[in-house]
Design an enzyme around this catalytic site. Structure first.
Site, short mmCIF file in Angstrom:
data_model
loop_
_atom_site.label_atom_id
_atom_site.label_comp_id
_atom_site.label_asym_id
_atom_site.label_seq_id
_atom_site.Cartn_x
_atom_site.Cartn_y
_atom_site.Cartn_z
N GLU A 335 0.83 -1.20 0.00
CA GLU A 335 0.00 0.00 0.00
C GLU A 335 0.87 1.25 0.00
OE1 GLU A 335 -3.94 -1.10 2.55
OE2 GLU A 335 -2.10 -0.94 3.71
N CYS A 336 0.63 2.14 -0.93
CA CYS A 336 1.21 3.49 -0.98
C CYS A 336 2.74 3.46 -0.87
CB CYS A 336 0.59 4.36 0.10
SG CYS A 336 0.78 6.13 -0.23
#
Length: 463
Positions: A335-336
């Site tokens: 994620e991210c």
């Protein structure tokens, strides 16, 4: 259930509610009170600081992700056994997703039947503060605005006029008046408060001293006893349904999760969901030379890879190992910041740093946010973690953008709301590796953890 509780809110971001929340958590904790901290909305940094201040892990209460009955279950689960729950709101008291204030801090306070203490920035304001307080007290029905804490007051004369005005024109008590702080003990930067792990070279002692300084400020300028007394008057809440299933399966797979100074953006529920689905979680670091055990899956959360880009690039063996795991078909979810690490390179402050090289794109850090707010996406390609056709609620907050060529078939998410990576698409997929700017909350995507563990079991059995 019965627990003393209150909500700290403000008129907007930057009002000072985080400093007040941190100071109250710390001061109550110093008084040997078992404080259970909560943060309303999608936030990792404030939640981390709140957890450190209280000495307990913070949980995020987010009505965007969960219906209120599930929020009440979540609150009951993580406050169970505590003496006092401190809930920091987000944005302004009545700010929500629309003109009706849906998912606002005010709505959360009503659902939890909690008194609200509002932090009001009194800069260049006197009698008008009374009008603001009166308006907030009557704007919505069934809101218990139980007190106001005035922030950034200029001196004794200023404080006297403020207090007399609010006392004369409202029945809301003034519970504190904070002076202007020349040097904030916990400064801010591009994504909010500075990470505690980067606070200063003194590390743990540095952050503890900073929190004690904030607690001293609150102790000396806020009526702590009055706040506790009001919180103690909170009515009992109806019994809530269990948050998790009563039984937990046997741990069958080993899933590593990266948790170090560069990567630590995880909702506690995401990790707990994996454990309850049968994962033995192994904490790992991308900044260490320590060898990793054999893994059946890997979770790389968000964080600040840009500020550790040089150190991450220097760990060549680790970068190559992560790429080898991906090429071997080990399920990887990122994620991210985790996505940024899986790219070919990361550009930051004029320099380019090699990353793991799983995806043939680069991320480039920008001075302004490139994605900010809640997201809604449709799963349009099969992955180990989601089914085609699923709709995912999430959020994004990133200053980098994706640079490079990618086919639409490489993406698994079509953004209905939010920016994503390229042209409204997000969620790059290569084999069993998935990486997105999008953050999810496991309670809002209940199949994610079970599918992750199932993919890890398939990897383990195949090996």
């Amino acid at each position: 259930m019965s627990i003393s509780r209150f909500v700290i809110t403000g008129l907007s971001g930057g009002s000072g509610k985080t400093i007040v929340s941190l100071g109250l958590c710390r001061e109550f904790s110093r008084r040997s009170i078992d404080v259970r901290p909560f943060k309303k909305g999608p936030d990792y940094i404030d939640a981390r600081w709140l957890g450190i201040a209280a000495g307990q892990t913070c949980s995020n209460l987010d009505p965007h992700f969960l219906p209120m009955e599930r929020i009440r279950s979540q609150f009951a689960h993580y406050s169970d056994g505590g003496e006092l729950a401190v809930i920091e709101g987000n944005r302004g008291l009545f700010d929500g997703k629309d003109e009706h204030g849906s998912c606002s801090t005010a709505e959360l306070a009503r659902q939890l039947d909690a008194p609200v203490f509002m932090v009001l920035d009194a800069t260049k304001m006197t009698r008008t503060a009374a009008a603001v307080v009166a308006g907030c007290a009557t704007f919505e029905k069934n809101l218990n605005l139980a007190g106001v804490i005035l922030n950034r007051t200029a001196g004794e004369r200023h404080r006297s006029i403020l207090e007399k005005s609010i006392r004369t024109h409202t029945d809301i008590p003034v519970l504190g008046m904070l002076p202007k702080i020349r040097n904030n003990p916990i400064p801010e930067r591009h994504m909010g408060l500075v990470s505690d792990s980067e606070y200063d070279a003194e590390g743990y002692k540095g952050r503890e001293r900073a929190l004690d300084a904030v607690a001293d400020l609150i102790r000396d300028n806020v009526d702590i006893d009055a706040i506790r007394s009001i919180a103690d008057q909170s009515p009992d809440l109806p019994a809530a349904a269990p948050l998790w299933p009563e039984t937990t399966p046997e741990k069958t797979v080993r899933i590593g999760y990266v948790y170090d100074d560069a990567f630590w953006f995880y909702y506690r529920e995401n990790l707990e969901a994996l454990e309850r689905a049968g994962a033995d979680l192994i904490r790992l670091s991308l900044l260490s030379d320590e060898p990793w055990p054999e893994l059946d899956g890997l979770y790389v959360g968000g964080g600040f890879p840009e500020t550790f880009a040089s150190a991450l690039a220097d760990k060549t063996v680790t970068r190559e190992h992560v790429r080898a795991l991906s090429e071997a078909g080990v399920p990887i979810y990122a994620e991210c910041g985790g996505f940024m690490y899986l790219c070919d390179a990361l550009e930051f402050e004029g320099a380019t740093y090699p990353m793991a090289g799983v995806f043939p794109v680069t991320t480039s850090f920008c001075p302004r946010p490139q994605g900010l707010g809640y997201t809604c996406s449709e799963v349009v390609a099969q992955t180990p973690f989601f089914n085609v056709g699923d709709e995912l609620l999430g959020h994004e907050f990133h200053y980098s953008h994706c640079v490079g060529e990618a086919e639409s078939s490489d993406f698994a998410l079509r953004m209905k709301r939010g920016g994503g990576m390229i042209q409204g698409m997000d969620g790059l997929v290569r084999g069993n590796t998935f990486a997105a700017y999008n953050h999810i909350h496991a309670l809002a995507v209940p199949d994610w953890a079970t599918r992750f563990v199932a993919a890890a079991e398939t990897c383990r059995s195949g090996r």
